[in-house]
Design a protein around this motif. Sequence first.
Motif, PDB file in Angstrom:
ATOM      1  N   MET A   1       0.856  -1.183   0.000  1.00 51.75           N
ATOM      2  CA  MET A   1       0.000   0.000   0.000  1.00 51.75           C
ATOM      3  C   MET A   1       0.884   1.221   0.000  1.00 51.75           C
ATOM      4  O   MET A   1       1.773   1.350   0.833  1.00 51.75           O
ATOM      5  CB  MET A   1      -0.895  -0.011   1.230  1.00 51.75           C
ATOM      6  CG  MET A   1      -1.847   1.119   1.273  1.00 51.75           C
ATOM      7  SD  MET A   1      -2.937   0.872   2.692  1.00 51.75           S
ATOM      8  CE  MET A   1      -3.874   2.350   2.571  1.00 51.75           C
ATOM      9  N   SER A   2       0.649   2.112  -0.956  1.00 51.68           N
ATOM     10  CA  SER A   2       1.457   3.323  -0.993  1.00 51.68           C
ATOM     11  C   SER A   2       1.080   4.214   0.184  1.00 51.68           C
ATOM     12  O   SER A   2      -0.028   4.159   0.693  1.00 51.68           O
ATOM     13  CB  SER A   2       1.230   4.071  -2.307  1.00 51.68           C
ATOM     14  OG  SER A   2      -0.113   4.478  -2.402  1.00 51.68           O
ATOM     15  N   SER A   3       2.012   5.035   0.587  1.00 56.18           N
ATOM     16  CA  SER A   3       1.734   5.918   1.707  1.00 56.18           C
ATOM     17  C   SER A   3       0.922   7.102   1.217  1.00 56.18           C
ATOM     18  O   SER A   3       1.014   7.506   0.068  1.00 56.18           O
ATOM     19  CB  SER A   3       3.057   6.344   2.331  1.00 56.18           C
ATOM     20  OG  SER A   3       3.351   7.661   2.105  1.00 56.18           O
ATOM     21  N   SER A   4       0.108   7.629   2.086  1.00 51.87           N
ATOM     22  CA  SER A   4      -0.679   8.804   1.742  1.00 51.87           C
ATOM     23  C   SER A   4      -0.885   9.634   3.000  1.00 51.87           C
ATOM     24  O   SER A   4      -0.686   9.159   4.114  1.00 51.87           O
ATOM     25  CB  SER A   4      -2.028   8.398   1.154  1.00 51.87           C
ATOM     26  OG  SER A   4      -2.801   7.726   2.114  1.00 51.87           O
ATOM     27  N   VAL A   5      -1.285  10.856   2.789  1.00 45.74           N
ATOM     28  CA  VAL A   5      -1.566  11.743   3.903  1.00 45.74           C
ATOM     29  C   VAL A   5      -2.732  11.177   4.694  1.00 45.74           C
ATOM     30  O   VAL A   5      -3.738  10.766   4.127  1.00 45.74           O
ATOM     31  CB  VAL A   5      -1.906  13.159   3.385  1.00 45.74           C
ATOM     32  CG1 VAL A   5      -2.348  14.055   4.521  1.00 45.74           C
ATOM     33  CG2 VAL A   5      -0.732  13.746   2.642  1.00 45.74           C
ATOM     34  N   SER A   6      -2.583  11.115   5.987  1.00 48.86           N
ATOM     35  CA  SER A   6      -3.663  10.568   6.808  1.00 48.86           C
ATOM     36  C   SER A   6      -4.022  11.479   7.980  1.00 48.86           C
ATOM     37  O   SER A   6      -4.687  11.062   8.906  1.00 48.86           O
ATOM     38  CB  SER A   6      -3.293   9.180   7.315  1.00 48.86           C
ATOM     39  OG  SER A   6      -2.153   9.245   8.136  1.00 48.86           O
ATOM     40  N   LYS A   7      -3.573  12.725   7.930  1.00 54.18           N
ATOM     41  CA  LYS A   7      -3.995  13.684   8.951  1.00 54.18           C
ATOM     42  C   LYS A   7      -3.831  15.092   8.414  1.00 54.18           C
ATOM     43  O   LYS A   7      -3.053  15.348   7.491  1.00 54.18           O
ATOM     44  CB  LYS A   7      -3.247  13.502  10.256  1.00 54.18           C
ATOM     45  CG  LYS A   7      -1.913  14.169  10.356  1.00 54.18           C
ATOM     46  CD  LYS A   7      -1.357  14.039  11.772  1.00 54.18           C
ATOM     47  CE  LYS A   7      -0.087  14.833  11.911  1.00 54.18           C
ATOM     48  NZ  LYS A   7       0.459  14.782  13.258  1.00 54.18           N
ATOM     49  N   VAL A   8      -4.613  15.986   9.001  1.00 57.52           N
ATOM     50  CA  VAL A   8      -4.525  17.403   8.659  1.00 57.52           C
ATOM     51  C   VAL A   8      -4.681  18.200   9.950  1.00 57.52           C
ATOM     52  O   VAL A   8      -5.466  17.826  10.821  1.00 57.52           O
ATOM     53  CB  VAL A   8      -5.592  17.813   7.607  1.00 57.52           C
ATOM     54  CG1 VAL A   8      -7.000  17.614   8.124  1.00 57.52           C
ATOM     55  CG2 VAL A   8      -5.393  19.239   7.141  1.00 57.52           C
TER      56      VAL A   8
ATOM     57  N   ASP B   1     -13.537   5.789  11.760  1.00 54.05           N
ATOM     58  CA  ASP B   1     -12.168   5.727  11.230  1.00 54.05           C
ATOM     59  C   ASP B   1     -11.393   7.018  11.486  1.00 54.05           C
ATOM     60  O   ASP B   1     -10.249   7.140  11.066  1.00 54.05           O
ATOM     61  CB  ASP B   1     -12.177   5.462   9.718  1.00 54.05           C
ATOM     62  CG  ASP B   1     -12.728   4.103   9.342  1.00 54.05           C
ATOM     63  OD1 ASP B   1     -12.762   3.206  10.210  1.00 54.05           O
ATOM     64  OD2 ASP B   1     -13.116   3.929   8.172  1.00 54.05           O
ATOM     65  N   LEU B   2     -12.025   7.979  12.146  1.00 50.27           N
ATOM     66  CA  LEU B   2     -11.393   9.272  12.401  1.00 50.27           C
ATOM     67  C   LEU B   2     -11.191   9.516  13.889  1.00 50.27           C
ATOM     68  O   LEU B   2     -11.964   9.037  14.718  1.00 50.27           O
ATOM     69  CB  LEU B   2     -12.270  10.411  11.867  1.00 50.27           C
ATOM     70  CG  LEU B   2     -12.412  10.549  10.375  1.00 50.27           C
ATOM     71  CD1 LEU B   2     -13.449  11.630  10.051  1.00 50.27           C
ATOM     72  CD2 LEU B   2     -11.085  10.879   9.722  1.00 50.27           C
ATOM     73  N   GLU B   3     -10.158  10.280  14.197  1.00 54.84           N
ATOM     74  CA  GLU B   3      -9.948  10.825  15.534  1.00 54.84           C
ATOM     75  C   GLU B   3      -9.768  12.322  15.371  1.00 54.84           C
ATOM     76  O   GLU B   3      -9.013  12.769  14.504  1.00 54.84           O
ATOM     77  CB  GLU B   3      -8.714  10.221  16.185  1.00 54.84           C
ATOM     78  CG  GLU B   3      -8.462  10.774  17.584  1.00 54.84           C
ATOM     79  CD  GLU B   3      -7.208  10.208  18.195  1.00 54.84           C
ATOM     80  OE1 GLU B   3      -7.322   9.289  19.020  1.00 54.84           O
ATOM     81  OE2 GLU B   3      -6.107  10.681  17.833  1.00 54.84           O
ATOM     82  N   VAL B   4     -10.462  13.093  16.188  1.00 54.08           N
ATOM     83  CA  VAL B   4     -10.385  14.548  16.140  1.00 54.08           C
ATOM     84  C   VAL B   4      -9.855  15.038  17.476  1.00 54.08           C
ATOM     85  O   VAL B   4     -10.337  14.628  18.538  1.00 54.08           O
ATOM     86  CB  VAL B   4     -11.773  15.163  15.842  1.00 54.08           C
ATOM     87  CG1 VAL B   4     -11.693  16.684  15.824  1.00 54.08           C
ATOM     88  CG2 VAL B   4     -12.327  14.636  14.515  1.00 54.08           C
ATOM     89  N   SER B   5      -8.854  15.890  17.422  1.00 49.66           N
ATOM     90  CA  SER B   5      -8.292  16.456  18.651  1.00 49.66           C
ATOM     91  C   SER B   5      -8.065  17.951  18.468  1.00 49.66           C
ATOM     92  O   SER B   5      -7.955  18.446  17.344  1.00 49.66           O
ATOM     93  CB  SER B   5      -6.985  15.761  19.031  1.00 49.66           C
ATOM     94  OG  SER B   5      -6.016  15.935  18.023  1.00 49.66           O
ATOM     95  N   ILE B   6      -8.016  18.649  19.590  1.00 50.23           N
ATOM     96  CA  ILE B   6      -7.707  20.078  19.579  1.00 50.23           C
ATOM     97  C   ILE B   6      -6.460  20.308  20.410  1.00 50.23           C
ATOM     98  O   ILE B   6      -6.176  19.562  21.347  1.00 50.23           O
ATOM     99  CB  ILE B   6      -8.883  20.930  20.087  1.00 50.23           C
ATOM    100  CG1 ILE B   6      -9.315  20.523  21.489  1.00 50.23           C
ATOM    101  CG2 ILE B   6     -10.062  20.855  19.114  1.00 50.23           C
ATOM    102  CD1 ILE B   6     -10.352  21.449  22.106  1.00 50.23           C
TER     103      ILE B   6
ATOM    104  N   THR C   1      -6.871  18.858  14.803  1.00 51.19           N
ATOM    105  CA  THR C   1      -6.225  17.820  14.004  1.00 51.19           C
ATOM    106  C   THR C   1      -7.243  16.719  13.735  1.00 51.19           C
ATOM    107  O   THR C   1      -7.894  16.231  14.654  1.00 51.19           O
ATOM    108  CB  THR C   1      -4.997  17.238  14.727  1.00 51.19           C
ATOM    109  OG1 THR C   1      -4.061  18.299  14.952  1.00 51.19           O
ATOM    110  CG2 THR C   1      -4.341  16.140  13.902  1.00 51.19           C
ATOM    111  N   ILE C   2      -7.360  16.378  12.470  1.00 51.78           N
ATOM    112  CA  ILE C   2      -8.229  15.286  12.031  1.00 51.78           C
ATOM    113  C   ILE C   2      -7.302  14.222  11.480  1.00 51.78           C
ATOM    114  O   ILE C   2      -6.478  14.515  10.595  1.00 51.78           O
ATOM    115  CB  ILE C   2      -9.197  15.760  10.934  1.00 51.78           C
ATOM    116  CG1 ILE C   2     -10.004  16.962  11.427  1.00 51.78           C
ATOM    117  CG2 ILE C   2     -10.104  14.618  10.480  1.00 51.78           C
ATOM    118  CD1 ILE C   2     -10.658  17.759  10.309  1.00 51.78           C
TER     119      ILE C   2
END
Length: 87
Positions: free
Chosen positions: A3-10, A32-37, A77-78
């Motif tokens: 599996m190629s790597s890809s961006v998984s957070k912003v 499938d998501l985690e949201v933090s501040i 951050t997502i």
Amino acid sequence: MTMSSSVSKVTLNGDGVQTAWPFSFKVWKAGDLEVSITSPAGANTVVTDWTVDLGASGGTVTYPTLGDPLPLGWKITIRRFMDFLQD
């Protein structure tokens, strides 16, 4: 299969107005998501007061669903938070 790597957070900056936060990586469900501040002092907190509208290659997190928008100086951050399993 590799599996190629890809961006998984912003990480995005609060401005005291915005409550819709876009991301551009694939997830299949809200779980499938985690949201933090992150505060201006650097304290990080995982939050649960959010909803998500998923699209074919990303989506938009709404945070907070109630209350004041994320203030200037704070960050959100997502990130994709899921196991990748291969049979």
